[in-house]
Design a protein around this motif. Structure first.
Motif, PDB file in Angstrom:
ATOM      1  N   HIS A   9      -4.066   2.022  -0.420  1.00 13.49           N
ATOM      2  CA  HIS A   9      -4.195   0.946   0.559  1.00 13.49           C
ATOM      3  C   HIS A   9      -3.583   1.368   1.895  1.00 13.49           C
ATOM      4  CE1 HIS A   9      -4.879  -3.148   1.833  1.00 13.49           C
ATOM      5  NE2 HIS A   9      -3.605  -3.259   2.189  1.00 13.49           N
ATOM      6  N   GLY A  10      -2.489   2.122   1.812  1.00 13.42           N
ATOM      7  CA  GLY A  10      -1.851   2.633   3.021  1.00 13.42           C
ATOM      8  C   GLY A  10      -2.757   3.549   3.820  1.00 13.42           C
ATOM      9  N   LYS A  11      -3.573   4.343   3.122  1.00 10.12           N
ATOM     10  CA  LYS A  11      -4.512   5.230   3.824  1.00 10.12           C
ATOM     11  C   LYS A  11      -5.486   4.435   4.686  1.00 10.12           C
ATOM     12  CE  LYS A  11      -4.603   8.726   0.148  1.00 10.12           C
ATOM     13  NZ  LYS A  11      -5.455   9.343  -0.889  1.00 10.12           N
ATOM     14  N   VAL A  12      -6.000   3.344   4.133  1.00  9.51           N
ATOM     15  CA  VAL A  12      -6.970   2.521   4.873  1.00  9.51           C
ATOM     16  C   VAL A  12      -6.304   1.890   6.088  1.00  9.51           C
ATOM     17  CG1 VAL A  12      -8.548   0.557   4.719  1.00  9.51           C
ATOM     18  CG2 VAL A  12      -8.299   2.098   2.768  1.00  9.51           C
ATOM     19  N   ILE A  13      -5.095   1.373   5.902  1.00 11.20           N
ATOM     20  CA  ILE A  13      -4.391   0.744   7.018  1.00 11.20           C
ATOM     21  C   ILE A  13      -4.024   1.776   8.087  1.00 11.20           C
ATOM     22  CG2 ILE A  13      -2.312  -0.524   7.666  1.00 11.20           C
ATOM     23  CD1 ILE A  13      -2.646  -2.143   5.150  1.00 11.20           C
ATOM     24  N   ALA A  14      -3.649   2.988   7.655  1.00 13.62           N
ATOM     25  CA  ALA A  14      -3.363   4.050   8.627  1.00 13.62           C
ATOM     26  C   ALA A  14      -4.583   4.328   9.494  1.00 13.62           C
ATOM     27  CB  ALA A  14      -2.922   5.323   7.906  1.00 13.62           C
ATOM     28  N   GLU A  15      -5.758   4.366   8.895  1.00 12.04           N
ATOM     29  CA  GLU A  15      -6.961   4.643   9.684  1.00 12.04           C
ATOM     30  C   GLU A  15      -7.299   3.491  10.629  1.00 12.04           C
ATOM     31  OE1 GLU A  15      -9.993   6.060   6.989  1.00 12.04           O
ATOM     32  OE2 GLU A  15      -9.010   8.023   6.870  1.00 12.04           O
ATOM     33  N   ILE A  16      -6.963   2.248  10.245  1.00  9.91           N
ATOM     34  CA  ILE A  16      -7.143   1.129  11.181  1.00  9.91           C
ATOM     35  C   ILE A  16      -6.204   1.297  12.371  1.00  9.91           C
ATOM     36  CG2 ILE A  16      -6.905  -1.370  11.496  1.00  9.91           C
ATOM     37  CD1 ILE A  16      -7.760  -1.663   8.546  1.00  9.91           C
ATOM     38  N   ALA A  17      -4.961   1.673  12.101  1.00 15.43           N
ATOM     39  CA  ALA A  17      -4.013   1.921  13.197  1.00 15.43           C
ATOM     40  C   ALA A  17      -4.531   3.035  14.110  1.00 15.43           C
ATOM     41  CB  ALA A  17      -2.641   2.275  12.632  1.00 15.43           C
ATOM     42  N   GLU A  18      -5.044   4.109  13.517  1.00 17.31           N
ATOM     43  CA  GLU A  18      -5.606   5.205  14.317  1.00 17.31           C
ATOM     44  C   GLU A  18      -6.766   4.727  15.185  1.00 17.31           C
ATOM     45  OE1 GLU A  18      -4.589   8.825  11.153  1.00 17.31           O
ATOM     46  OE2 GLU A  18      -6.588   7.943  11.192  1.00 17.31           O
ATOM     47  N   GLU A  19      -7.644   3.896  14.613  1.00 13.40           N
ATOM     48  CA  GLU A  19      -8.781   3.362  15.378  1.00 13.40           C
ATOM     49  C   GLU A  19      -8.314   2.532  16.568  1.00 13.40           C
ATOM     50  OE1 GLU A  19     -12.166   3.650  15.137  1.00 13.40           O
ATOM     51  OE2 GLU A  19     -12.021   5.122  13.531  1.00 13.40           O
ATOM     52  N   ASN A  20      -7.111   1.966  16.461  1.00 10.56           N
ATOM     53  CA  ASN A  20      -6.542   1.169  17.547  1.00 10.56           C
ATOM     54  C   ASN A  20      -5.610   1.988  18.445  1.00 10.56           C
ATOM     55  OD1 ASN A  20      -7.292  -1.851  17.345  1.00 10.56           O
ATOM     56  ND2 ASN A  20      -6.954  -1.236  15.225  1.00 10.56           N
ATOM     57  N   LEU A  22      -2.877   3.505  17.829  1.00  9.76           N
ATOM     58  CA  LEU A  22      -1.452   3.273  17.614  1.00  9.76           C
ATOM     59  C   LEU A  22      -0.819   4.532  17.024  1.00  9.76           C
ATOM     60  CD1 LEU A  22      -1.638  -0.320  16.119  1.00  9.76           C
ATOM     61  CD2 LEU A  22      -0.953   0.325  18.429  1.00  9.76           C
ATOM     62  N   ILE A  23       0.404   4.794  17.382  1.00 14.26           N
ATOM     63  CA  ILE A  23       1.114   5.965  16.876  1.00 14.26           C
ATOM     64  C   ILE A  23       1.892   5.566  15.628  1.00 14.26           C
ATOM     65  CG2 ILE A  23       2.942   7.641  17.358  1.00 14.26           C
ATOM     66  CD1 ILE A  23       2.062   7.411  20.342  1.00 14.26           C
ATOM     67  N   ILE A  24       1.586   6.235  14.522  1.00 14.26           N
ATOM     68  CA  ILE A  24       2.295   6.001  13.266  1.00 14.26           C
ATOM     69  C   ILE A  24       3.443   7.004  13.192  1.00 14.26           C
ATOM     70  CG2 ILE A  24       2.115   6.002  10.741  1.00 14.26           C
ATOM     71  CD1 ILE A  24      -0.937   5.413  11.190  1.00 14.26           C
ATOM     72  N   GLU A  25       4.660   6.493  13.155  1.00 14.49           N
ATOM     73  CA  GLU A  25       5.838   7.361  13.065  1.00 14.49           C
ATOM     74  C   GLU A  25       5.962   7.955  11.667  1.00 14.49           C
ATOM     75  OE1 GLU A  25       7.569   8.174  15.662  1.00 14.49           O
ATOM     76  OE2 GLU A  25       6.698   6.709  17.029  1.00 14.49           O
ATOM     77  N   ALA A  26       5.738   7.110  10.650  1.00 18.76           N
ATOM     78  CA  ALA A  26       5.870   7.563   9.260  1.00 18.76           C
ATOM     79  C   ALA A  26       5.462   6.434   8.337  1.00 18.76           C
ATOM     80  CB  ALA A  26       7.308   7.975   8.953  1.00 18.76           C
ATOM     81  N   PHE A  27       5.211   6.793   7.085  1.00 19.72           N
ATOM     82  CA  PHE A  27       5.153   5.820   6.001  1.00 19.72           C
ATOM     83  C   PHE A  27       6.565   5.629   5.466  1.00 19.72           C
ATOM     84  CE2 PHE A  27       0.699   7.041   5.860  1.00 19.72           C
ATOM     85  CZ  PHE A  27       0.058   5.875   5.477  1.00 19.72           C
ATOM     86  N   ILE A  28       6.837   4.458   4.931  1.00 21.85           N
ATOM     87  CA  ILE A  28       8.078   4.185   4.214  1.00 21.85           C
ATOM     88  C   ILE A  28       7.702   3.881   2.773  1.00 21.85           C
ATOM     89  CG2 ILE A  28      10.126   2.719   4.048  1.00 21.85           C
ATOM     90  CD1 ILE A  28       9.538   1.949   7.052  1.00 21.85           C
ATOM     91  N   ASP A  29       8.348   4.549   1.829  1.00 20.28           N
ATOM     92  CA  ASP A  29       8.068   4.293   0.414  1.00 20.28           C
ATOM     93  C   ASP A  29       9.326   4.600  -0.390  1.00 20.28           C
ATOM     94  OD1 ASP A  29       5.143   4.110  -1.259  1.00 20.28           O
ATOM     95  OD2 ASP A  29       6.920   4.714  -2.395  1.00 20.28           O
TER      96      ASP A  29
END
Length: 195
Positions: A9-20, A22-29
């Motif tokens: 699910h995180g992969k899909v949300i990351a790609e939405i952020a990329e489409e917008n 937005l800079i993703i600093e990191a995942f937290i898990d």
């Protein structure tokens, strides 16, 4: 921004952020065996309380527990640019709308909801917090869905229905009657098999 939850699910949300853009600093898990997802590092603790976050976990109960634990974070909403959202829709913090979803006029969507790929939501619906609408769900007008309910892939809900809190609507179910809190519903027409 950060994404809390490093899985599919995180992969899909990351790609939405990329489409917008937005800079993703990191995942937290919390799983310390995880080091990287897609092109992003995974960290195992929240770095500080002054960060933008989306909880990228599909399970409604776990998503709620993360938000309850980290109430101080700045939760943002994300909309895929290929979703169609009426200008008269109200969407609260932390909610994500996936590609191909359509949300029509005067819909109100609560906090930390998931409106998944190709979901269709008609006018005047109300969704409480932590609702998950799966891919290819069709929801007619004036439907109300309570907190934490998961509507399974390909389900259909006729107009005017009220679905309670923390329900599970099975894949492909057709809902033609109101559903009480905590019910699990399957079939066509939808039948409560557990409550």
């Amino acid at each position: 921004m950060y994404l809390y939850g490093a899985s599919g699910h995180g992969k899909v949300i990351a790609e939405i952020a990329e489409e917008n853009n937005l800079i993703i600093e990191a995942f937290i898990d919390q799983d310390k065996s995880k080091k990287q997802l897609l092109d992003y590092h995974i960290i195992h603790e929240v770095p500080n309380s002054n960060i933008d976050v989306v909880v990228s976990i599909g399970n409604n109960l776990i998503r709620k527990s993360v938000v309850d634990l980290y109430q101080q974070l700045n939760y943002i909403k994300l909309f895929h640019p290929k979703s169609i959202i009426s200008k008269r829709v109200r969407i609260e913090e932390g909610t994500v709308v996936m590609a191909g979803a359509t949300i029509n006029s005067e819909v109100a969507i609560g906090k930390h909801c998931i409106i998944n790929t190709n979901a269709s939501i008609d006018h005047d619906c109300i969704f409480d917090n932590f609702v998950h609408i799966s891919p290819n769900v069709s929801i007619a007008g004036n439907v109300e869905i309570g907190e934490g309910t998961h509507i399974g892939i390909g389900s259909s809900i006729i107009q005017g229905i009220k679905i309670g809190r923390w329900c599970t609507i099975g894949a492909g179910a057709v809902i033609i009657r109101d559903i009480p809190d905590g019910a699990t519903v399957v079939g066509n027409p939808g039948k409560v098999i557990r409550s």
